[in-house]
Design an enzyme around this catalytic site. Structure first.
Site, PDB file in Angstrom:
ATOM      1  N   ALA A  98       5.050 -40.690   3.309  1.00  0.00           N
ATOM      2  CA  ALA A  98       3.983 -40.334   4.266  1.00  0.00           C
ATOM      3  C   ALA A  98       2.934 -39.426   3.640  1.00  0.00           C
ATOM      4  CB  ALA A  98       4.543 -39.686   5.521  1.00  0.00           C
ATOM      5  N   GLY A  99       1.675 -39.732   3.939  1.00  0.00           N
ATOM      6  CA  GLY A  99       0.555 -38.901   3.524  1.00  0.00           C
ATOM      7  C   GLY A  99      -0.089 -39.282   2.209  1.00  0.00           C
TER       8      GLY A  99
ATOM      9  N   ASN B 284       2.324 -46.919   3.165  1.00  0.00           N
ATOM     10  CA  ASN B 284       1.860 -48.077   3.919  1.00  0.00           C
ATOM     11  C   ASN B 284       0.342 -48.036   4.065  1.00  0.00           C
ATOM     12  OD1 ASN B 284       2.928 -49.662   7.059  1.00  0.00           O
ATOM     13  ND2 ASN B 284       1.305 -50.195   5.688  1.00  0.00           N
ATOM     14  N   SER B 285      -0.161 -47.000   4.772  1.00  0.00           N
ATOM     15  CA  SER B 285      -1.583 -46.944   5.109  1.00  0.00           C
ATOM     16  C   SER B 285      -2.482 -46.964   3.886  1.00  0.00           C
ATOM     17  CB  SER B 285      -1.878 -45.684   5.938  1.00  0.00           C
ATOM     18  OG  SER B 285      -1.115 -45.662   7.114  1.00  0.00           O
TER      19      SER B 285
ATOM     20  N   GLY C 200      -0.140 -41.209   7.699  1.00  0.00           N
ATOM     21  CA  GLY C 200      -1.426 -41.864   7.878  1.00  0.00           C
ATOM     22  C   GLY C 200      -2.643 -41.014   7.593  1.00  0.00           C
TER      23      GLY C 200
ATOM     24  N   LYS D 216      15.773 -46.483   7.362  1.00  0.00           N
ATOM     25  CA  LYS D 216      14.838 -45.369   7.294  1.00  0.00           C
ATOM     26  C   LYS D 216      14.834 -44.716   8.673  1.00  0.00           C
ATOM     27  CE  LYS D 216      10.026 -44.019   6.894  1.00  0.00           C
ATOM     28  NZ  LYS D 216       8.606 -44.441   6.765  1.00  0.00           N
TER      29      LYS D 216
END
EC number: 2.8.1.10
Length: 264
Positions: free
Chosen positions: A189-190, A211-212, A162, A101
Site C-alpha cells: 500500500a502507498g 495495485n493503484s 491508493g 491477505k
C-alpha cells in the site's frame, strides 16, 4: 534470489493487484508484463454472481492457470474480525488456497487497519489452517505481535492505500526489518512509482505488493514493466551493499601522494 511465501519459492518479488484497471484485457496485459507470480483479488469488492462477479473470478482463475500465477484472495472492505473470518472461508472454498491477505479496516478516511480486530482475526484464521499475509501499519509492536501469532509473512504499509505517497516513514520500516530478521516482509500500500519499490528493497524488504500505481497509470502495461525492472534494481542494490551515509563531504578522488605546489 527468490521470495519465500510460507515455504513456496516465488521468482518475482512483485505482487500485483487486479482492481481499478480500465478493462480486463489491460489488466491481463499488465499482470503479464509485470512478471508477478502472485496476484490479489477480493470477493467483497466484486459484483454479486448474478451481476457478473462469478465471471470475473473465473477470468482471474484462468489467467492464473495459464501463466502459473498464484492467487492471493484478500478480505478488502472488512471492518470486523468476524466479517474477515467469514470472507476468508468463502475465499478458501472458492479458490482452494490457504493463502490469505488479511485486511481489517478501522478507519474509512485513510483505510488504516484496526490492530485489535486484525490480531483477533489472525489468531482465529491461523488456528484454522490459513497462511496469513496481514496488511498492517508500520508499527513495530503490531508487527511483532503478528509474527508471534505465527505470521511468517507481514505486510506493513508504505503509506495509506491508493495515495501513491511512497515510503512516508523509512525509519519505521527499517526498524521493523532489523527487529524481525527471520520474517518475510512485504511493503503493501502507498507505492506510487518504481523508485518507491526500489527504496523498499534497498531497505531489505523481501517484496512489494501494489495495485493503484500500475492500474491508474496512463499506460498500465508500460508501468507494470517499469516496476518489473525496479524490482531487479532494488534487489541487486541491496545485495551489492549500499555505501553508508556521511555527515561531511569526502572527495571521490584521493589526495594522498598527489603533488602540490606552494606559491610564495
Amino acid at each position: 534470489m527468490s521470495l519465500s511465501v510460507y515455504g513456496t519459492e516465488i521468482d518475482s518479488r512483485l505482487l500485483i493487484g487486479t482492481a481499478l484497471y480500465p478493462s480486463p484485457a489491460i489488466m491481463q496485459q499488465a499482470v503479464i508484463a509485470s512478471g508477478a507470480q502472485v496476484m490479489t483479488l477480493s470477493l467483497k469488492r466484486q459484483a454479486p454472481a448474478e451481476q457478473g462477479g462469478q465471471m470475473i473470478w473465473q477470468y482471474l482463475q484462468q489467467l492464473a492457470d495459464e501463466h502459473q500465477i498464484k492467487l492471493l484472495p484478500n478480505t478488502a472492505g472488512c471492518k470486523t474480525a468476524n466479517e474477515a473470518v467469514t470472507l476468508a472461508h468463502m475465499s478458501r472454498e472458492l479458490f482452494q488456497t490457504n493463502w490469505l491477505k488479511l485486511e481489517v479496516i478501522g478507519d474509512d478516511y485513510n483505510l488504516q487497519p484496526d490492530p485489535i480486530e486484525l490480531l483477533k482475526a489472525t489468531k482465529a484464521l491461523i488456528d484454522d489452517g490459513f497462511q496469513i499475509l496481514p496488511y498492517c501499519t508500520d508499527d513495530l509492536v503490531l508487527c511483532q505481535r503478528l509474527y508471534d501469532l505465527g505470521c511468517e509473512v507481514i505486510m506493513p504499509w508504505a503509506s495509506p492505500i491508493g495515495t501513491g505517497k511512497g515510503l512516508m516513514n523509512p525509519y519505521n520500516l527499517a526498524t521493523i526489518r532489523s527487529r524481525l530478521p527471520q520474517a518475510t516482509l512485504i511493503v503493501d500500500a502507498g507505492i506510487g512509482k518504481p523508485s518507491d519499490a526500489v527504496q523498499a528493497l534497498e531497505l531489505g524488504y523481501d517484496g512489494v505488493l501494489l495495485n493503484s500505481a500500475v492500474a491508474l497509470a496512463s499506460d498500465p502495461v508500460a508501468m507494470a514493466k517499469a516496476f518489473s525492472y525496479a524490482m531487479q534494481a532494488g534487489e541487486l542494490a541491496q545485495q551489492a551493499g549500499i555505501m553508508p551515509e556521511r555527515q561531511t563531504a569526502q572527495p571521490s578522488t584521493p589526495t594522498l601522494d598527489t603533488p602540490f605546489w606552494h606559491q610564495t
